[in-house]
Write a protein that holds these residues in place. Structure first.
Motif, short mmCIF file in Angstrom:
data_model
loop_
_atom_site.label_atom_id
_atom_site.label_comp_id
_atom_site.label_asym_id
_atom_site.label_seq_id
_atom_site.Cartn_x
_atom_site.Cartn_y
_atom_site.Cartn_z
N TRP A 9 0.82 -1.21 0.00
CA TRP A 9 0.00 0.00 0.00
C TRP A 9 0.85 1.26 0.00
O TRP A 9 0.33 2.37 -0.23
CB TRP A 9 -0.94 0.00 1.20
CG TRP A 9 -1.79 -1.23 1.25
CD1 TRP A 9 -1.70 -2.27 2.13
CD2 TRP A 9 -2.86 -1.57 0.36
NE1 TRP A 9 -2.64 -3.23 1.85
CE2 TRP A 9 -3.37 -2.83 0.77
CE3 TRP A 9 -3.44 -0.94 -0.73
CZ2 TRP A 9 -4.41 -3.46 0.11
CZ3 TRP A 9 -4.49 -1.57 -1.39
CH2 TRP A 9 -4.97 -2.81 -0.97
N LYS A 10 2.17 1.11 0.23
CA LYS A 10 3.05 2.28 0.23
C LYS A 10 3.60 2.59 -1.17
O LYS A 10 4.31 3.59 -1.36
CB LYS A 10 4.23 2.06 1.19
CG LYS A 10 3.81 1.85 2.65
CD LYS A 10 3.11 3.05 3.23
CE LYS A 10 2.81 2.84 4.71
NZ LYS A 10 2.07 3.99 5.28
N TRP A 11 3.28 1.75 -2.14
CA TRP A 11 3.85 1.90 -3.48
C TRP A 11 2.80 2.38 -4.47
O TRP A 11 1.60 2.19 -4.28
CB TRP A 11 4.43 0.56 -3.95
CG TRP A 11 5.60 0.10 -3.14
CD1 TRP A 11 5.57 -0.80 -2.13
CD2 TRP A 11 6.95 0.53 -3.27
NE1 TRP A 11 6.83 -0.99 -1.60
CE2 TRP A 11 7.70 -0.18 -2.28
CE3 TRP A 11 7.61 1.43 -4.09
CZ2 TRP A 11 9.07 0.01 -2.12
CZ3 TRP A 11 8.98 1.61 -3.93
CH2 TRP A 11 9.69 0.91 -2.96
N ASN A 12 3.26 2.95 -5.55
CA ASN A 12 2.42 3.33 -6.67
C ASN A 12 3.01 2.76 -7.95
O ASN A 12 4.08 3.20 -8.36
CB ASN A 12 2.33 4.86 -6.77
CG ASN A 12 1.42 5.31 -7.91
OD1 ASN A 12 0.61 4.53 -8.41
ND2 ASN A 12 1.58 6.55 -8.33
N PRO A 13 2.34 1.74 -8.55
CA PRO A 13 1.08 1.13 -8.15
C PRO A 13 1.23 0.30 -6.87
O PRO A 13 2.34 0.08 -6.40
CB PRO A 13 0.72 0.24 -9.34
CG PRO A 13 2.04 -0.09 -9.95
CD PRO A 13 2.90 1.12 -9.77
N GLU A 14 0.12 -0.17 -6.32
CA GLU A 14 0.09 -0.79 -5.01
C GLU A 14 0.55 -2.25 -5.07
O GLU A 14 -0.24 -3.19 -4.96
CB GLU A 14 -1.31 -0.68 -4.41
CG GLU A 14 -1.68 0.76 -4.10
CD GLU A 14 -3.10 0.92 -3.62
OE1 GLU A 14 -3.89 -0.05 -3.76
OE2 GLU A 14 -3.43 2.00 -3.10
#
Length: 222
Positions: A9-14
Motif C-alpha cells: 500500500w506504500k507503493w504506486n502502483p500498489e
C-alpha cells in the motif's frame, strides 16, 4: 514516518517492487524506508530518502544511487550483479553485520562508510567481489572490526578477478577477520595496513591463491 518496503500500500502502483521494476523513492517529508525480510530482485534503485536494511536479501541489476542516510545491518544481504550494475550511496552510511556482494562486473561504492563491523548479523559476515570488473569500494573505511563471537568471522573475499578497496585501514585489532584473494586478477587493497593482530578461534587469515593478490606493503605486525 516509517514506511516498509514490504507494504504494497506504500507503493504506486500498489504492489511490492519485482524483478522487472526500476524503483524510484522520493517523497515529501523525511520518511525512513525499511527493508527487513524476503528475497527481492529489482532492476535499479534511485532513492533520496533514509533507508534501513535490517534483514532479507536485495539484488540490484543496473546503475543505482541512494542519497539519503543508509543503514545495513543484522544479516541483510546486498548483491549488485552484472556488468554496468552499481550501487553508490552518498549519504551517511552504517554497515554492521551486513553481507555485501559485487558480482559479474557489479560495483558497490560507499564513499561515506568509515567503519565496518562484523558483529550484528549472522555467524559469518561476508564482503565479496566476484568476477572481472567487480568492485567493492570501501576506500573511506578507516576502522574495520571483525566478528568477536567464538566461532564467527568477518570474511573478506576477492575471487575470479574481483577487487576490494580497503586502502585506508591502518590497523585491525578487534575480532576475527579472514581475507582471501583467489584467482587471476583478484585483489584486496590493504595498502595502509600496518597491524593485524586479533583473531577468534581458528585465527584471522591473509591468503592469496591462484594469482590473487593482497596488497599490504606496510604490514609489520601480525
Amino acid at each position: 514516518d516509517v514506511r516498509a518496503w514490504h507494504d504494497p500500500w506504500k507503493w504506486n502502483p500498489e504492489q511490492i517492487p519485482a524483478a522487472a521494476d526500476l524503483v524510484l523513492i522520493d517523497v515529501p517529508g523525511e520518511p525512513t524506508i525499511t527493508f527487513a525480510r524476503g528475497d527481492r530482485s529489482i532492476v535499479s534503485l534511485q532513492s533520496a530518502e533514509k533507508m534501513e536494511f535490517t534483514g532479507g536479501v536485495l539484488t540490484i541489476g543496473a546503475k543505482s544511487t541512494i542519497s539519503g542516510a543508509l543503514t545495513l545491518r543484522n544479516g541483510f544481504a546486498l548483491s549488485v550483479d552484472g556488468l554496468g550494475a552499481s550501487l553508490t550511496a552518498t549519504g551517511a552510511t552504517i554497515a554492521a553485520g551486513a553481507h555485501l556482494t559485487a558480482r559479474n562486473g557489479g560495483r558497490i561504492v560507499l564513499p561515506q562508510l568509515t567503519r565496518v563491523e562484523g558483529d550484528g548479523g549472522d555467524f559469518f559476515t561476508t564482503l565479496r567481489a566476484e568476477g572481472a570488473n567487480s568492485l567493492l569500494d570501501l576506500s573511506a573505511v578507516t576502522l574495520l572490526e571483525g566478528n568477536t563471537f567464538v566461532n564467527d568471522s568477518l570474511n573478506i573475499e576477492a575471487a575470479n578477478g574481483g577487487k576490494i578497496n580497503l586502502s585506508r585501514v591502518a590497523a585491525i585489532t578487534v575480532g576475527k577477520v579472514q581475507f582471501t584473494a583467489t584467482g587471476q586478477g583478484s585483489e584486496i587493497d590493504l595498502s595502509a595496513l600496518t597491524r593485524f593482530t586479533r583473531g577468534g578461534r581458528g585465527g584471522s587469515l591473509l591468503a592469496a591463491m591462484g594469482g590473487g593478490a593482497i596488497i599490504a606493503p606496510k604490514l609489520t605486525e601480525l
